[in-house]
Design an enzyme around this catalytic site. Structure first.
Site, PDB file in Angstrom:
ATOM      1  N   SER A 117       3.800  -7.629   5.364  1.00 16.19           N
ATOM      2  CA  SER A 117       2.421  -8.141   5.404  1.00 16.19           C
ATOM      3  C   SER A 117       1.482  -7.513   4.388  1.00 16.19           C
ATOM      4  O   SER A 117       0.306  -7.885   4.342  1.00 16.19           O
ATOM      5  CB  SER A 117       1.839  -7.978   6.808  1.00 16.19           C
ATOM      6  N   LYS A 120      -0.408 -10.042   2.443  1.00 21.23           N
ATOM      7  CA  LYS A 120      -1.678 -10.659   2.810  1.00 21.23           C
ATOM      8  C   LYS A 120      -2.851 -10.144   1.981  1.00 21.23           C
ATOM      9  O   LYS A 120      -3.910 -10.780   1.937  1.00 21.23           O
ATOM     10  CB  LYS A 120      -1.943 -10.457   4.295  1.00 21.23           C
ATOM     11  N   SER A 174      -3.435  -8.731  10.700  1.00 15.89           N
ATOM     12  CA  SER A 174      -2.191  -9.250  10.123  1.00 15.89           C
ATOM     13  C   SER A 174      -1.690 -10.501  10.839  1.00 15.89           C
ATOM     14  O   SER A 174      -0.502 -10.660  11.087  1.00 15.89           O
ATOM     15  CB  SER A 174      -1.114  -8.158  10.153  1.00 15.89           C
ATOM     16  N   LYS A 279      -4.086  -2.092   4.185  1.00 20.51           N
ATOM     17  CA  LYS A 279      -3.237  -3.158   4.742  1.00 20.51           C
ATOM     18  C   LYS A 279      -1.932  -2.543   5.219  1.00 20.51           C
ATOM     19  O   LYS A 279      -1.348  -1.699   4.542  1.00 20.51           O
ATOM     20  CB  LYS A 279      -2.941  -4.256   3.705  1.00 20.51           C
TER      21      LYS A 279
END
Length: 349
Positions: A117, A120, A174, A279
């Site tokens: 992720s 993203k 997420s 992140k």
């Protein structure tokens, strides 16, 4: 006489069966005593434990069979064999002073691995730079349902949120369906969105990076720590990405319900940290991943941790690095260096 013969026959049969029964009992007991680990479904920055448990009914007793978790790409490549003085659990790490370009720590920084992720972050950057209306309503469709890892979501098919809310949930918690819906509704559709992701990566000099979809659920989304550091530095210049990714939590209204979402990075609520962009990511092929821009001891640092073993290990690695940097010099005083890109600590591999 017949009674005596039968008694002898039963005694012989019992002696013959005794070793087999003892062996089966020993094996069953060993499995029963094994301590199974708890299984959690993967979802963005959420994780699986190190083994799956399967309960089996056998001769009126429950037997637990442990099935090893699928190894990450880093484990299969032998990257976990690298050692370092900080005892990092991540097989890949890179820490850079963003303002001076000084590399403070590196470990397998050029290895190309799945990034889960962390994808993203690029998804958010493409949406932000497209200047699409953040108040436009987008409805979650069947196309947004995960068919790669079969993860669940509280955003059911038919739920309608604004693009801004989907951005928030994608970067902060997420949310996979949110990220997929952002790519699906991009002008030109998903193929145009993925092309924009890869084009942006090239413009940023991310030569080892490739994207095939916007969520990170595919292990074919791959990059290196060097490339991801460049992505973090670029994304940190976007106030919206910084604000949304470091938000501790967010509520959205779905019909008559209010859903509460939390940040997948617990460090954003830790007063010891000043995080300006972050992140997290996890799929089994990538291991636990984390990228951040944070202010430590008066320095703006970019941290990248990939393929970390264990649910909390990426957090532990970040804490080790923070404490190490803080002990090098007093707050606000630059570390001694002989010039840009001086390596302060090199990890042996």
């Amino acid at each position: 006489m017949n009674r005596l013969v039968r008694t002898i026959a039963w005694s012989v049969l019992a002696l013959a069966l005794a070793p087999a029964a003892h062996s089966a009992g020993a094996k069953g007991g060993a499995k029963k005593d094994a301590k199974p680990s708890v299984v959690k479904k993967a979802h963005g920055g959420k994780s699986y434990s190190s083994a799956r448990t399967v309960a089996v009914k056998r001769q009126t007793r429950s037997v637990v069979r442990l099935v090893p978790a699928k190894p990450s790409h880093g484990q299969m490549a032998g990257l976990h064999a690298a050692s370092d003085e900080l005892d990092l659990r991540s097989s890949v790490a890179l820490v850079i002073d963003q303002e001076t370009g000084q590399v403070l720590l590196r470990k397998n920084e050029s290895a190309v691995l799945p990034i889960a992720s962390l994808t993203k972050l690029m998804t958010g950057m493409i949406i932000s730079e497209a200047k699409l209306p953040m108040d436009e309503s987008i409805t979650i469709s069947q196309d947004d349902v995960d068919t790669e890892k079969h993860t669940g979501s509280r955003l059911k098919v038919g739920v309608t949120l604004t693009r801004g809310e989907l951005m928030h949930l994608s970067l902060m918690s997420s949310e996979n369906r949110a990220a997929h819906a952002l790519g699906r509704t991009y002008p030109g559709g998903m193929s145009a969105f993925v092309e924009a992701m890869n084009t942006k990566a090239k413009l940023l000099g991310m030569k080892d990076t490739r994207y095939v979809e916007p969520t990170g659920l595919s292990s074919r989304n791959q990059s290196s720590a060097q490339d991801l550091a460049q992505l973090v530095m670029s994304a940190s210049q976007d106030p919206m990405l910084s604000e949304l990714s470091t938000s501790p939590g967010h509520e959205v209204t779905v019909g008559r319900r209010t859903l509460q979402f939390s940040n997948t990075n617990r460090l954003v609520k830790n007063s010891a940290w000043d995080i300006t962009l972050q992140k997290t990511g996890y799929i089994s092929e990538a291991g636990q991943c984390l990228v951040m821009q944070a202010k430590v001891a008066g320095r703006k640092l970019v941290m990248v941790f990939l393929d970390s073993a264990g649910k909390l290990s990426r957090i532990g690695d970040a804490e080790r690095v923070r404490r190490w940097v803080e002990t090098q010099t007093p707050a606000g005083v630059p570390m001694p260096t002989t010039g840009g890109n001086t390596l302060v600590r090199q990890v042996s591999s």
